[in-house]
Design a protein around this motif. Sequence first.
Motif, PDB file in Angstrom:
ATOM      1  N   LEU A 165      53.925  46.916  57.092  1.00 34.22           N
ATOM      2  CA  LEU A 165      52.772  46.166  57.609  1.00 34.22           C
ATOM      3  C   LEU A 165      51.625  47.065  58.042  1.00 34.22           C
ATOM      4  CD1 LEU A 165      55.154  43.979  58.005  1.00 34.22           C
ATOM      5  CD2 LEU A 165      53.632  43.040  59.721  1.00 34.22           C
ATOM      6  N   ILE A 194      47.864  45.082  54.333  1.00 34.05           N
ATOM      7  CA  ILE A 194      48.106  45.792  55.589  1.00 34.05           C
ATOM      8  C   ILE A 194      47.501  44.992  56.728  1.00 34.05           C
ATOM      9  CG2 ILE A 194      48.215  48.065  54.517  1.00 34.05           C
ATOM     10  CD1 ILE A 194      45.318  48.562  55.461  1.00 34.05           C
ATOM     11  N   ARG A 195      47.942  45.325  57.926  1.00 33.46           N
ATOM     12  CA  ARG A 195      47.495  44.584  59.114  1.00 33.46           C
ATOM     13  C   ARG A 195      46.176  45.169  59.607  1.00 33.46           C
ATOM     14  NH1 ARG A 195      51.839  42.357  63.359  1.00 33.46           N
ATOM     15  NH2 ARG A 195      51.887  40.711  61.797  1.00 33.46           N
ATOM     16  N   THR A 196      45.157  44.337  59.677  1.00 32.20           N
ATOM     17  CA  THR A 196      43.865  44.758  60.211  1.00 32.20           C
ATOM     18  C   THR A 196      43.388  43.689  61.188  1.00 32.20           C
ATOM     19  OG1 THR A 196      42.450  43.594  58.620  1.00 32.20           O
ATOM     20  CG2 THR A 196      43.342  45.723  57.929  1.00 32.20           C
ATOM     21  N   THR A 201      42.254  36.395  56.134  1.00 32.67           N
ATOM     22  CA  THR A 201      43.429  36.501  55.270  1.00 32.67           C
ATOM     23  C   THR A 201      44.630  36.898  56.140  1.00 32.67           C
ATOM     24  OG1 THR A 201      42.602  38.731  54.792  1.00 32.67           O
ATOM     25  CG2 THR A 201      42.322  37.087  53.071  1.00 32.67           C
ATOM     26  N   THR A 204      45.278  42.327  54.931  1.00 34.67           N
ATOM     27  CA  THR A 204      44.155  42.795  54.121  1.00 34.67           C
ATOM     28  C   THR A 204      44.721  43.548  52.924  1.00 34.67           C
ATOM     29  OG1 THR A 204      42.667  42.938  56.019  1.00 34.67           O
ATOM     30  CG2 THR A 204      42.110  44.281  54.104  1.00 34.67           C
ATOM     31  N   LEU A 205      44.481  43.010  51.725  1.00 37.65           N
ATOM     32  CA  LEU A 205      44.953  43.682  50.511  1.00 37.65           C
ATOM     33  C   LEU A 205      44.241  45.025  50.384  1.00 37.65           C
ATOM     34  CD1 LEU A 205      46.302  43.928  47.754  1.00 37.65           C
ATOM     35  CD2 LEU A 205      44.538  42.446  46.806  1.00 37.65           C
ATOM     36  N   ASP A 206      45.002  46.111  50.399  1.00 40.14           N
ATOM     37  CA  ASP A 206      44.420  47.456  50.267  1.00 40.14           C
ATOM     38  C   ASP A 206      44.451  47.832  48.786  1.00 40.14           C
ATOM     39  OD1 ASP A 206      43.581  50.043  50.452  1.00 40.14           O
ATOM     40  OD2 ASP A 206      45.311  50.769  51.581  1.00 40.14           O
ATOM     41  N   ILE A 207      43.476  47.313  48.061  1.00 37.55           N
ATOM     42  CA  ILE A 207      43.494  47.457  46.595  1.00 37.55           C
ATOM     43  C   ILE A 207      43.387  48.923  46.172  1.00 37.55           C
ATOM     44  CG2 ILE A 207      40.987  47.203  46.185  1.00 37.55           C
ATOM     45  CD1 ILE A 207      43.664  45.396  44.133  1.00 37.55           C
ATOM     46  N   SER A 208      42.720  49.745  46.958  1.00 41.41           N
ATOM     47  CA  SER A 208      42.582  51.164  46.617  1.00 41.41           C
ATOM     48  C   SER A 208      43.922  51.893  46.644  1.00 41.41           C
ATOM     49  CB  SER A 208      41.658  51.893  47.600  1.00 41.41           C
ATOM     50  OG  SER A 208      40.464  51.198  47.785  1.00 41.41           O
ATOM     51  N   THR A 229      47.320  38.059  50.830  1.00 42.49           N
ATOM     52  CA  THR A 229      46.233  37.145  51.194  1.00 42.49           C
ATOM     53  C   THR A 229      46.708  35.989  52.065  1.00 42.49           C
ATOM     54  OG1 THR A 229      46.565  35.711  49.277  1.00 42.49           O
ATOM     55  CG2 THR A 229      45.101  37.595  48.980  1.00 42.49           C
ATOM     56  N   LEU A 234      43.221  32.433  46.869  1.00 38.24           N
ATOM     57  CA  LEU A 234      42.878  33.826  46.567  1.00 38.24           C
ATOM     58  C   LEU A 234      43.857  34.476  45.592  1.00 38.24           C
ATOM     59  CD1 LEU A 234      41.762  35.124  50.082  1.00 38.24           C
ATOM     60  CD2 LEU A 234      40.332  34.249  48.231  1.00 38.24           C
ATOM     61  N   THR A 238      42.596  37.817  43.337  1.00 36.55           N
ATOM     62  CA  THR A 238      43.215  39.101  43.675  1.00 36.55           C
ATOM     63  C   THR A 238      44.140  39.584  42.563  1.00 36.55           C
ATOM     64  OG1 THR A 238      44.850  37.919  45.019  1.00 36.55           O
ATOM     65  CG2 THR A 238      43.007  38.914  46.190  1.00 36.55           C
ATOM     66  N   ALA A 241      41.913  41.375  40.212  1.00 37.59           N
ATOM     67  CA  ALA A 241      41.556  42.695  40.745  1.00 37.59           C
ATOM     68  C   ALA A 241      42.709  43.675  40.580  1.00 37.59           C
ATOM     69  CB  ALA A 241      41.150  42.581  42.208  1.00 37.59           C
TER      70      ALA A 241
ATOM     71  N   THR B 204      38.675  50.973  54.306  1.00 34.39           N
ATOM     72  CA  THR B 204      39.563  50.207  53.440  1.00 34.39           C
ATOM     73  C   THR B 204      38.732  49.117  52.765  1.00 34.39           C
ATOM     74  OG1 THR B 204      41.513  50.651  54.798  1.00 34.39           O
ATOM     75  CG2 THR B 204      41.600  48.705  53.386  1.00 34.39           C
ATOM     76  N   THR B 238      37.932  51.145  41.621  1.00 32.23           N
ATOM     77  CA  THR B 238      37.489  50.078  42.530  1.00 32.23           C
ATOM     78  C   THR B 238      36.322  49.294  41.934  1.00 32.23           C
ATOM     79  OG1 THR B 238      36.232  51.732  43.770  1.00 32.23           O
ATOM     80  CG2 THR B 238      38.363  51.091  44.671  1.00 32.23           C
ATOM     81  N   ALA B 241      37.914  46.699  39.830  1.00 33.88           N
ATOM     82  CA  ALA B 241      38.466  45.619  40.660  1.00 33.88           C
ATOM     83  C   ALA B 241      37.358  44.701  41.154  1.00 33.88           C
ATOM     84  CB  ALA B 241      39.253  46.208  41.837  1.00 33.88           C
ATOM     85  N   ALA B 244      36.179  42.538  38.307  1.00 34.09           N
ATOM     86  CA  ALA B 244      37.209  41.572  37.920  1.00 34.09           C
ATOM     87  C   ALA B 244      37.324  40.427  38.921  1.00 34.09           C
ATOM     88  CB  ALA B 244      38.566  42.281  37.792  1.00 34.09           C
ATOM     89  N   ILE B 245      37.102  40.725  40.185  1.00 32.26           N
ATOM     90  CA  ILE B 245      37.281  39.688  41.214  1.00 32.26           C
ATOM     91  C   ILE B 245      36.048  38.804  41.348  1.00 32.26           C
ATOM     92  CG2 ILE B 245      36.484  40.769  43.374  1.00 32.26           C
ATOM     93  CD1 ILE B 245      39.294  39.950  44.528  1.00 32.26           C
TER      94      ILE B 245
END
Lengths: 295, 295, 295, 295
Positions: A165, A194-196, A201, A204-208, A229, A234, A238, A241, B204, B238, B241, B244-245
């Motif tokens: 998390l 991750i938790r933000t 949401t 938080t999706l950490d796409i990087s 999400t 979403l 996502t 992405a 992030t 990124t 992404a 795409a999103i």
Amino acid sequence: TLQHIFKEIFKASLELQEDDHSKALLVSRKNHPQNTIVDIKGEQIGDGQQRLIVGPCSVESFEQVDEVAAAVKKQGLKLLRGGAFKPRTSPYDFQGLGVEGLKILKEVADKHDLAVISEIVTPHDIETAVDYLDVIQIGARNMQNFELLKAAGSVNKPILLKRGLSATIAEFINAAEYIHSRGNGQIILCERGIRTYETATRNTLDISAVPILKQETHLPVFVDVTHSTGRRDLLLPTAKAALAIGADGVMTEVHPDPAVALSDSAQQMDIPQFEEFLAKLEESGLYKPGKVTIK
Amino acid sequence: TLQHIFKEIFKASLELQEDDHSKALLVSRKNHPQNTIVDIKGEQIGDGQQRLIVGPCSVESFEQVDEVAAAVKKQGLKLLRGGAFKPRTSPYDFQGLGVEGLKILKEVADKHDLAVISEIVTPHDIETAVDYLDVIQIGARNMQNFELLKAAGSVNKPILLKRGLSATIAEFINAAEYIHSRGNGQIILCERGIRTYETATRNTLDISAVPILKQETHLPVFVDVTHSTGRRDLLLPTAKAALAIGADGVMTEVHPDPAVALSDSAQQMDIPQFEEFLAKLEESGLYKPGKVTIK
Amino acid sequence: TLQHIFKEIFKASLELQEDDHSKALLVSRKNHPQNTIVDIKGEQIGDGQQRLIVGPCSVESFEQVDEVAAAVKKQGLKLLRGGAFKPRTSPYDFQGLGVEGLKILKEVADKHDLAVISEIVTPHDIETAVDYLDVIQIGARNMQNFELLKAAGSVNKPILLKRGLSATIAEFINAAEYIHSRGNGQIILCERGIRTYETATRNTLDISAVPILKQETHLPVFVDVTHSTGRRDLLLPTAKAALAIGADGVMTEVHPDPAVALSDSAQQMDIPQFEEFLAKLEESGLYKPGKVTIK
Amino acid sequence: TLQHIFKEIFKASLELQEDDHSKALLVSRKNHPQNTIVDIKGEQIGDGQQRLIVGPCSVESFEQVDEVAAAVKKQGLKLLRGGAFKPRTSPYDFQGLGVEGLKILKEVADKHDLAVISEIVTPHDIETAVDYLDVIQIGARNMQNFELLKAAGSVNKPILLKRGLSATIAEFINAAEYIHSRGNGQIILCERGIRTYETATRNTLDISAVPILKQETHLPVFVDVTHSTGRRDLLLPTAKAALAIGADGVMTEVHPDPAVALSDSAQQMDIPQFEEFLAKLEESGLYKPGKVTIK
């Protein structure tokens, strides 16, 4: 100047240390430049083709899993998920069917010739799970349950490891190393948010994290769009992405009737929604079933 | 049961409240279902075609901006960025060329027939900026500088509003509302990463914010891939992404010689890297210059 | 070994750099080992005695401020706060009385012989504020509004600088340096909670920031218990913690009738609650009016 | 108006729900208004007297633990801690002495007539631990290892439960409920810092969690000042804050020679530092050995 020299030595020293450190890890790409391919009943995860893992949050009954499995099969997919041991915030929430759930999953998987993935939460159950599952999932809350990681490293079965998390990417990689260091290198990493501070949401999706994990390790990387999400609306954007950024696959939850689901009712798709999700994903050009799509 | 009835009333009441609240906002899609299109020297931002905003972090000299502008022009792009007023953590860091920087930007933009975007940091400078810029940027640190937002709302010039370092999506939307409520509805929102515990990236990138902002508002949404990642090696993945999103465009930084840049040297591309970035973006099929690409 | 030598050089180099860096700052204790004492109408903030700053969130009327001021005076306190320019998330929320509010504050302060503190939000208003206020507050949302900081550094008036919503301690110290670098060294720092994932409190009070700021700088440090917790029931315990850890004072909000307050109604104390708060603080032995209490 | 009525019903409904929910929990103060007192070899934790738990991060040898235990005993303290099973980010870091470490702890505790606390990381080891330990610790990384919590709930031994790295207070309370729901109500909660963006400290001590946990539950609450700050220079000030805000005790780490410690060398005190820490704590008036000090 002296200070400039110091800085140069400092940089050289830092790079030396970092090189050393990541070279030492078995999961590091520095150690093993080519991609690891995890074979799941013939599906070559990590081979450049992008895949979906689909199924209900919790296993509730044979009929429920069977209905989803039929839909998964119909779409030409191979990988079915379902929760038998459910880690829940409250002790009074539904805790899953346990071994009974594993049996249902195996029975359904055999019927439809699918591979099946489920979470295991104690070292003790890992051995049992080997008989029922094609992939053992280690969940986010257990990413630093090191005894569980060690047990997962001691069996000959692919492991799907979810990011904790609030785990850093470095901690995530080290958690995978716990598994690999015990001898099991069949590991799939899964980013799941991750938790933000943001509350729009669930996480938080950490796409990087996806390209970083692909660079730093040689392991396949999935994205769980449902838990990152927590919102049905979403899932499609996502997933696009995730595929565009180079994930090896996407995991998402489907339930025959989400409104009565015993867990996560707000974020699972029903079967027609899932079919539409898949159709739109294909239409976007980002998902090409059966073809190599990562560039 | 009584409790069940209470819950139903509670839900109805919540929805009523939310409806009410977002209906009240001028930037809300509930108020105005069709997309806002922001015209920047003929570029119709928000029309479904995806665009790039490119340029150096800081304006350092005419030659430096001119070199980047020529590269931007050569690629068929239209939107040039460059910082003249630089908000910097330390008072002893380079603070930008100020109005001199705005003049350079205008001169270069006129020479190459580009539109130019730059950040303004005080209400007082907004009026000056109108003469030099095609788009006024409000930066992340000033997202809740409400007096600046009000001043931006009082001019007839498109505004690019960046999300604050730890702003919620709701706060971001309300910041846009400050601008719109003063009469200026030509607003582009820009996700640029949020502050979390993760240190592998500078911020992030909250990629899910893009579809949420597109749903909740009728405004175009960009993604700044440079500041959200702070890493040159993550700009391409990124950007993919983001496209795409469904982002309306991507913003990124290019400098003729990043190693000697007066700010952000570690994350800007040089011109050959930028050309490769663009080539790979087109190759991925996600970026189609001059064509409507959002699905 | 070579690596060990590298590491030692690396450590030495790091220390050298850090020393250099913090020595360069005017606000650094390395530069100026003795405590800065900020004189506010005879109150010597930073002299070892701990003080309270009390008053309503927003100035609403002469009568409202007068009533709180009388209660403050009655308790032997000297420092009155009240908001005239209110930064609010929504443009449709009460934005404060502006200059009219400053006039009320000055009139009330003169009547009761109190010193008065209020937030200013644009560089332009700083000059006006000098005539009305004893201390100019820079709020959390403006901690990196560098033009405002520069303006605050150019007047001869104490500044109370609040930490930004997600500012690091290093960024906070640099924000103070912006003020000092322009010539105004009369700065009080104020910890007011940071943004985290936890929702039980409005923000998370970062209590450790107090001793760190006292070590790193020579400036007085206050704690705003109202905004850090957002809960009336936590004002007393967090005030105790702030005094125990060595803060130079505590800031809190008091309103004659919080239920009808135009802002922050849920977290302000009414006057009897404030008197009880003060009585319990004294009873705890942590707050000794008129005596040096920091150990 | 209709909307107003809806809002009132909504509020009533919310309160009803919340009441219901927290009344249902065994650990809730609503269920059990008086403080739970946990008896540890005669120490009545939660009786209003504030206590210290002291010891090395890891058990390294009999001599090492013995030296610390002698210092603890000399100061009139009773509660000794030491890690035998060490959860470590990397599999290649020292993992603790395991059962051998538990034996050392017991031997030393018996010699000095101290009570001993140590972390257990698998359900399987809980039963073994019962023979050696006076208190079983569940660590931060295992706060949502629900199988471990259930095992801890099934033995007749006090449990010290640490808050997870990014657990909300609500999740922390539910984790305690897992233990209590299995029959073991001898639970001590321990705040140990949460993960935020701030890097000046290892974690961010959430001091407000202490009064919230005391209000919401009837359990004793400790603060681990070592892990929340990760800085030796912050142990004393944060311990003062913890005692002032009403914690039932403070946990901290002491090692005969921190520089050579096998874990956490940067944050442990040596024995003279510990004696000075204790002397200054008493001098502050916040810590009164053997007397009831919580107000």
